[in-house]
Design a protein around this motif. Structure first.
Motif, mmCIF file in Angstrom:
data_model
loop_
_atom_site.group_PDB
_atom_site.id
_atom_site.type_symbol
_atom_site.label_atom_id
_atom_site.label_comp_id
_atom_site.label_asym_id
_atom_site.label_seq_id
_atom_site.Cartn_x
_atom_site.Cartn_y
_atom_site.Cartn_z
ATOM 1 N N TRP A 261 -2.726 -1.109 4.133
ATOM 2 C CA TRP A 261 -3.056 -2.212 2.849
ATOM 3 C C TRP A 261 -1.862 -2.987 2.638
ATOM 4 C CZ3 TRP A 261 -7.580 -2.789 -0.251
ATOM 5 C CH2 TRP A 261 -8.753 -2.015 0.128
ATOM 6 N N SER A 262 -0.896 -2.798 2.703
ATOM 7 C CA SER A 262 0.494 -3.490 2.581
ATOM 8 C C SER A 262 1.551 -3.158 3.566
ATOM 9 C CB SER A 262 0.828 -3.248 1.057
ATOM 10 O OG SER A 262 1.052 -1.853 0.745
ATOM 11 N N GLU A 263 2.973 -3.705 3.340
ATOM 12 C CA GLU A 263 3.721 -3.379 4.301
ATOM 13 C C GLU A 263 4.460 -2.032 4.047
ATOM 14 O OE1 GLU A 263 8.596 -5.043 5.475
ATOM 15 O OE2 GLU A 263 7.294 -5.959 3.808
ATOM 16 N N LEU A 264 4.204 -1.410 5.424
ATOM 17 C CA LEU A 264 5.107 0.056 5.373
ATOM 18 C C LEU A 264 6.242 -0.098 6.161
ATOM 19 C CD1 LEU A 264 4.592 3.081 5.452
ATOM 20 C CD2 LEU A 264 3.604 3.047 7.677
ATOM 21 N N LYS A 265 7.175 0.526 5.457
ATOM 22 C CA LYS A 265 8.746 0.409 5.926
ATOM 23 C C LYS A 265 8.886 1.750 7.196
ATOM 24 C CE LYS A 265 10.719 -1.533 2.016
ATOM 25 N NZ LYS A 265 11.680 -1.441 0.852
ATOM 26 N N LEU A 266 8.667 1.130 8.313
ATOM 27 C CA LEU A 266 8.520 2.563 9.579
ATOM 28 C C LEU A 266 9.763 3.198 9.420
ATOM 29 C CD1 LEU A 266 7.138 -0.141 12.323
ATOM 30 C CD2 LEU A 266 5.845 1.480 10.804
ATOM 31 N N GLN A 267 11.140 2.555 9.038
ATOM 32 C CA GLN A 267 12.353 3.252 9.009
ATOM 33 C C GLN A 267 12.308 4.426 8.114
ATOM 34 O OE1 GLN A 267 12.031 0.045 8.420
ATOM 35 N NE2 GLN A 267 13.447 -0.556 6.860
ATOM 36 N N ASP A 268 11.458 4.197 7.068
ATOM 37 C CA ASP A 268 11.314 5.067 5.926
ATOM 38 C C ASP A 268 10.612 6.347 6.456
ATOM 39 O OD1 ASP A 268 12.740 3.445 4.348
ATOM 40 O OD2 ASP A 268 11.127 2.909 3.054
ATOM 41 N N VAL A 269 9.318 5.865 7.138
ATOM 42 C CA VAL A 269 8.755 7.129 7.859
ATOM 43 C C VAL A 269 9.524 8.018 9.013
ATOM 44 C CG1 VAL A 269 6.503 7.800 9.064
ATOM 45 C CG2 VAL A 269 6.662 5.914 7.288
ATOM 46 N N GLY A 270 10.332 7.247 9.582
ATOM 47 C CA GLY A 270 11.250 8.010 10.896
ATOM 48 C C GLY A 270 10.560 7.360 12.263
ATOM 49 N N ILE A 271 9.919 6.185 12.063
ATOM 50 C CA ILE A 271 9.571 5.505 13.414
ATOM 51 C C ILE A 271 10.586 4.769 13.929
ATOM 52 C CG2 ILE A 271 7.640 4.121 14.417
ATOM 53 C CD1 ILE A 271 5.651 5.069 12.155
ATOM 54 N N PRO A 272 11.021 4.910 15.133
ATOM 55 C CA PRO A 272 12.152 4.176 15.631
ATOM 56 C C PRO A 272 11.593 2.863 16.231
ATOM 57 C CG PRO A 272 11.400 5.836 17.154
ATOM 58 C CD PRO A 272 10.565 6.022 15.899
ATOM 59 N N PHE A 273 11.651 1.601 15.184
ATOM 60 C CA PHE A 273 11.057 0.718 15.622
ATOM 61 C C PHE A 273 11.474 -0.477 14.574
ATOM 62 C CE2 PHE A 273 7.628 -0.486 18.379
ATOM 63 C CZ PHE A 273 7.586 -1.794 18.108
ATOM 64 N N GLU A 296 -2.921 -10.901 7.096
ATOM 65 C CA GLU A 296 -1.409 -11.106 6.638
ATOM 66 C C GLU A 296 -0.574 -9.774 6.707
ATOM 67 O OE1 GLU A 296 -0.019 -14.109 6.183
ATOM 68 O OE2 GLU A 296 -2.095 -14.907 6.849
ATOM 69 N N VAL A 297 -1.248 -8.736 6.554
ATOM 70 C CA VAL A 297 -0.629 -7.310 6.705
ATOM 71 C C VAL A 297 -0.172 -7.085 8.073
ATOM 72 C CG1 VAL A 297 -0.890 -5.015 6.374
ATOM 73 C CG2 VAL A 297 -1.671 -6.275 4.604
ATOM 74 N N CYS A 298 -0.903 -7.522 8.769
ATOM 75 C CA CYS A 298 -0.585 -7.548 10.409
ATOM 76 C C CYS A 298 0.514 -8.240 10.632
ATOM 77 C CB CYS A 298 -1.973 -7.700 11.370
ATOM 78 S SG CYS A 298 -3.388 -6.633 11.398
ATOM 79 N N LYS A 299 0.528 -9.205 10.398
ATOM 80 C CA LYS A 299 1.874 -10.211 10.394
ATOM 81 C C LYS A 299 2.981 -9.670 9.806
ATOM 82 C CE LYS A 299 -1.163 -14.476 10.795
ATOM 83 N NZ LYS A 299 -1.629 -15.737 10.362
ATOM 84 N N VAL A 300 3.047 -9.166 8.432
ATOM 85 C CA VAL A 300 4.053 -8.759 7.898
ATOM 86 C C VAL A 300 4.761 -7.359 8.751
ATOM 87 C CG1 VAL A 300 4.908 -7.794 5.895
ATOM 88 C CG2 VAL A 300 3.415 -9.821 5.675
#
Length: 1124
Positions: A261-273, A296-300
């Motif tokens: 639904w909104s921007e997910l910070k991948l580094q906070d999860v631990g996804i190396p991206f 827009e979420v996909c773009k963010v």
């Protein structure tokens, strides 16, 4: 003439001198040759790695590697293999040096180095290692389940799969309105990718995690970790992220993030991206596939424009087809109904979730009038303004809810919205909450409530309002259905309030969910991830509140400061709350009038002394501490005279239950203590205030207990002869661990859930068990029996020698070196009733003395007649699995798995005196797996055995005859029969021991139902040279879909003796052949033409295979004629 002679002499002298010099140079330049080779190999390795990276990238893009490149890589691999062998010899030479070995090794190094220099790859090939493969072929692997076969869906899925193959696409987005089918699509994509093998394989692993509107980093981390086989012991999000980061970087992984639904910070999860379009931090092995309702979420999140794919609503034709598939026969041959149905479908606006829920709601409707009414309700519905949801979706789900059969099933449905989004909702919570609120009518006992709730859940799943969960006795609720349920529940007469806070404590969660305000008319409140001191400062005044659920919600002050005037509270539930410090200060949990509280759940909590909480709950009926940290059950529990359920499941720290507490609970119906209390005290007739509760106390309650789950460390605790038998037996889950009273040494017998069937686990001396009436009762009534480390037991039937296990459905025997058989069929026929008549599954694991499943002839055809699954693993003495007469009884068998059985020679064998014609009445399973059986001769060899399992030979001559002679004799006999115009089938059956196929012709007809066949690492000796001998058969294996043969070193042919006009194998879809070293071709042409549904062929390490299809004789003749 003299000059010529001199010249010749000079040559004669020079060549040996040069030759000797060259040979000496190998000794002189030993070190130099070795170092030169190392340098050459280093450069070659660098080049190989560059090429391999390009090859891997090309494969991920679906391209086909060029033959010259693959050949070069193979040559390089061969050189490195030779270099490794040389290195091994060099290491040996250092330990035992000699001139001869130095010469030989130096010469070998020099030769390999020269070959390395000659091994060059054209620069153009280095830069262009592959040919692109046609992308349109991807669509052929899309399944036709649900609505994915619609062209609108297939096109999007095909585009997504192409993007996943594209090396430049890193984050791919699927967007569309709620209910359009995004989650279903990514679930299907996950399954497609898992099925890809060999050069088509894109990822090593695929994981899926639901994000939802309220982002919970820990939950996302846990879901990804579970999919990767990881377990977290750390609480810190940052440490978890580091562990995930390291794990994900090890392999190529696709991470699917659903419902963002909104921007997910991948580094906070631990996804190396990398995050965002300007970031270059990319782990090449990891790709992200996300779904969202907002482009827009996909773009963010970093999706490029070309990597965002929109899922549109179904068109008219697709919508109508989906509706017809949903309602089935409801409108067949009724044109009036069909007309109304098309108008109803039009109101659904092409949204699959709306079409399906309406269709399910109308399944039970009769006639045009009800359908017309439904149409008007859809048209006149006043949809809620729920952001992200189309009005038509709300109307359709609301209609489905309105058409539920009763207020009870509606209440059951609304209870599900109290839990977080994408939550695995335990059905047992619906039982306990509903019981506490007296929701269900005409239910006198909790067991009646449970049965009714499970019936309602089945209805709701059939209406598509609830979904299956992968967890036992849990269900899920689609996020859109949950939104509608919350909207319905928030209004009169229900007045539910559901509030979820984000990780920072004050976020808004999903828009459209109520704000936390005073709700004087609320009947139920669920607060999730709430810090009460910060989020509810003024307090809630809820005089009509009946149910309060706090999940992972904390408070340092009195809970009564936050919840006031709750005079009618009936259900109070704390889930995943650390309450030890709160309770240590003797703060109260009671948020209303104690006399009204019926259900108190303190589950997955850290508890301290709760004695001050329990006092005064005079009307409490359900009390649960399941999976909580609690040291002692307070004596005050014994004063709860209306208590009907006490649950202390998996309370591993529970060490004290005072004597008399349990026996005082005269109305208790259900007691759950599985994997919990072990410190049972001795039986005593006097009231000992200082003593510990005894097993006798529990046994004395059997006159009113309907369900009991308990762990007993010593069978002697059941000695009391006053054990009460009732006309209505108690449902039980009992484990008895003889002499294992220490928790840290005890083995687990975890209660699967709350609908368990009568289950018993025993360990130890069987003679001692059978002397005790309680154990004999448990054995006779058992539906699920597990035996571990027994002694003094040869036949399992001895445990219920008179009854024959009339109720047993599941039997597991593990780690046993006494049991040899389940029973002796010959002896049992005297008892005039079947043995194991409803047994469905039996497992033998590490049963070292097992000789055969059942010995002797089984005359009662009802014995084993319902057996569906047999698994045998690591049973060293097993020679065969069944006799022919036993196999006849297994009419329901669906799965047979035999693994790591060192002495097994055949699966079915013929015992002495068995009828030759008996084998004609055998029908065998749909799944057959035989793994690591080094002595296997065949599935059925026709050998006759007596009860000691020695092969019985017909005469002395055959004993002395060699195996080869018998093979020749059999072949000659068959040829003689064929010349005489007779079928050789009966002859083959008589001399099956001489057949060289693992599945000889005399047993082929037994396997008509076989769908999956797995054979791995069978014979160490050259016994069989074929897999299927089809001699005498015109059709066979028409149902087979999967064939996997691995490590069959001596098998030369998969199919042998294919008859003219043979039909079969037409449904084979996957064929995997690995490490079959003697096989020169995959299949003959006669079989190849039948494999019309073959989708995947995988061949590994078959070094002698020359061709895939062996041409038929007639085709070969034509080729020779054309050659002339």
């Amino acid at each position: 003439m003299e000059e010529i002679g001199t010249s010749i002499a000079s040559k004669i002298v020079e060549e040996p001198v040069a030759l000797i010099g060259r040979q000496l140079s190998y000794l002189i330049y030993y070190d130099s040759n070795i170092e030169s080779l190392k340098d050459a190999l280093k450069k070659l390795d660098d080049k190989k790695n560059d090429v391999q990276r390009s090859v891997d990238a090309a494969k991920r893009n679906g391209a086909t590697i060029k033959d010259q490149v693959q050949s070069w890589l193979n040559d390089v691999s061969n050189i490195f293999r030779e270099a490794e062998e040389l290195q091994t010899k060099l290491n040996m030479q250092r330990r035992c040096p000699s001139l001869k070995s130095r010469y030989s090794l130096s010469r070998k190094a020099k030769k390999i180095a020269e070959r390395v220099l000659d091994l060059k790859l054209d620069e153009e090939l280095s830069n262009n290692v592959a040919n692109p493969s046609p992308l349109q072929q991807l669509g052929s692997i899309i399944s036709s389940d649900d609505f994915q076969h619609f062209e609108s869906r297939k096109a999007v899925m095909n585009d997504v799969l192409i993007a996943l193959r594209n090396e430049k696409s890193r984050i791919i987005g699927i967007c569309g309105m709620g209910g359009v089918g995004k989650t279903t699509m990514v679930t299907e994509i996950r399954e497609i990718i898992k099925r890809l093998e060999g050069t088509d394989k894109l990822f090593d692993e695929v994981v899926l995690a639901t994000v939802s509107a309220t982002i919970d980093i820990k939950t996302i981390q846990t879901k990804i970790a579970e999919s990767l086989g990881m377990k977290f012991i750390e609480e810190s999000e940052s440490i978890r992220a580091q562990r995930l980061y390291g794990r994900i970087k090890q392999k190529k992984i696709l991470i699917i993030l659903d419902d963002v639904w909104s921007e997910l910070k991948l580094q906070d999860v631990g996804i190396p991206f990398g995050v965002g379009p300007t970031t270059n931090q990319v782990h090449e092995g990891c790709k992200i596939l996300l779904t969202s309702r907002n482009e827009e979420v996909c773009k963010v999140m970093g999706c490029k424009k070309d990597d965002i794919f929109k899922v549109q609503a179904l068109n008219k034709e697709e919508s109508w087809e989906l509706f017809r598939a949903t309602v089935g026969e409801s409108m067949n041959n009724d044109p009036d109904l069909s007309h109304v149905a098309k108008l109803i479908v039009g109101e659904c606006k092409g949204l699959p979730i709306a079409i399906i829920t309406v269709g399910k709601a109308l399944l039970s409707s009769n006639g045009k009038h009800e359908w017309n009414t439904a149409l008007q309700e859809l048209k006149n519905s006043l949809p809620e303004n729920i952001p992200g949801m189309e009005p038509e979706v709300y109307s359709c789900i609301k209609l489905s809810y309105d058409k539920l059969d009763s207020d009870e099933v509606k209440s059951c449905f609304l209870l599900c919205c109290l839990f977080p989004e994408d939550y695995d909702i335990p059905i047992e919570y619906l039982v306990r909450y509903g019981s506490g609120r007296a929701t269900f009518r005409n239910t006198n006992i909790i067991e009646d409530v449970r049965n009714k709730v499970h019936y309602f859940v089945g209805q709701l799943k059939r209406r598509y309002l609830l979904l299956d969960s992968h967890k036992e006795e849990c269900i899920k609720m689609h996020d859109i259905v949950r939104d509608v349920a919350i909207s319905i529940a928030s209004k009169d007469p229900h007045r539910f309030m559901v509030r979820s806070f984000d990780a920072e404590g004050g976020g808004g969660g999903r828009l459209g969910v109520q704000k936390v305000t005073n709700q004087e008319h609320c009947s139920a409140i669920s607060l999730i991830d709430v810090k009460l001191d910060e989020n509810i400062t003024d307090g809630l005044e809820c005089p009509k509140l009946e149910l309060l659920q706090l999940k992972n919600s904390s408070s340092s002050s009195e809970y009564s400061n936050h919840f006031k005037r709750m005079k009618e509270l009936k259900v109070l539930s704390f889930l995943e709350v650390n309450m030890s410090s709160y309770l240590a200060s003797e703060k109260s949990l009671l948020l209303g009038e104690p006399k009204y509280l019926h259900t108190l759940c303190l589950e997955d909590c850290n508890l301290g002394d709760i004695s001050h909480v329990i006092g005064g709950l005079e009307n409490l009926e359900i009390l649960s501490f399941a999976r909580s940290q609690i040291n002692k059950l307070p004596r005050e529990i014994g004063h709860l005279h209306r208590l009907r359920m006490l649950d202390a499941t998996d309370c591993e720290g529970l060490e004290e239950i005072p004597h008399g507490v349990l026996s005082n609970l005269r109305r208790l119906e259900e007691l759950y203590m599985a994997e919990s209390f072990l410190n049972w005290g001795p039986a005593t007739e006097t009231k000992d205030e200082t003593g510990m509760a005894s097993v006798d106390e529990v046994m004395s309650m059997f006159d009113h207990l309907n369900v009991v789950a308990i762990k007993i460390p010593d069978v002697q605790m059941l000695r009391n002869d006053e054990f009460i038998l009732k006309s209505q037996p108690t449902r039980f889950h009992v484990s008895i661990n003889l002499c294992w009273s220490f928790k840290e040494e005890s083995f687990e017998n975890r209660m699967p859930a709350y609908l368990f069937e009568n289950s018993l686990m025993l360990r130890g001396d069987v003679k001692e068990y059978l002397e005790i009436g309680a154990v004999r009762y448990f054995l006779k009534q058992s539906e699920d029996l597990s035996l571990h480390y027994t002694c003094n037991l040869k036949y399992v039937i001895e445990l219920d020698d008179e009854g024959g296990f009339q109720h047993l459905k599941v039997l597991s025997i593990m780690d046993d070196d006494n049991i040899e058989y389940l029973m002796n069929g010959t002896d049992w026929t005297r008892r005039h009733q079947p043995a194991f008549p409803i047994l469905k599954s039996v497992t033998f694991k590490n049963v070292y003395e097992l000789k055969v499943v059942c010995c002797g002839k089984l005359l009662d055809k009802r014995s084993f007649m319902n057996l569906r699954s047999i698994a045998i693993n690591n049973c060293d003495e097993l020679k065969y699995v069944f006799s022919v007469s036993i196999a006849q009884n297994l009419v329901q068998l669906q799965s047979l798995n035999v693994e790591n059985c060192a002495k097994v020679e055949d699966i079915i064998s013929k015992e002495r005196m068995e009828d030759d014609n008996a084998s004609h009445r055998i029908s065998f399973p749909t799944v057959l797996k035989i793994i690591k059986a080094p002595k296997l001769l065949g599935f059925y060899t026709g050998n006759q055995r007596d009860s000691t399992y020695e092969v019985i030979k017909p005469n002395d001559e055959s004993v002395n005859a060699s195996h080869l002679d018998k093979m020749k004799e059999t072949k000659n006999d068959q040829q003689h029969d064929q010349v005489a115009g007779r079928s050789s089938k009966s002859k083959v059956a008589q001399v099956g021991a001489s057949c060289t196929a693992l599945f000889p012709s005399n047993c082929i007809s037994w396997l008509t139902n076989l769908e999956e066949l797995v054979l791995e690492r069978l014979n160490n000796e050259p016994v069989a040279n074929a897999l299927f001998d089809l001699e005498g058969h015109v059709s066979a294996f028409s149902q087979l879909q999967t064939l996997n043969a691995d490590g069959l070193n001596e098998v030369e042919h998969l199919w042998k003796n294919v008859q003219p006009g043979f039909q079969g194998f037409q449904n084979v879809r996957t064929l995997t052949i690995e490490a079959c070293k003697s096989m020169k071709y995959l299949c003959p042409y006669e079989i190849y033409r039948l494999l019309v549904n073959l989708q995947q062929v995988i061949i590994y390490h078959c070094e002698n295979m020359e061709t895939i299809v062996q041409a038929a004789a007639s085709i070969e003749d034509n080729i020779h004629e054309e050659g002339k």
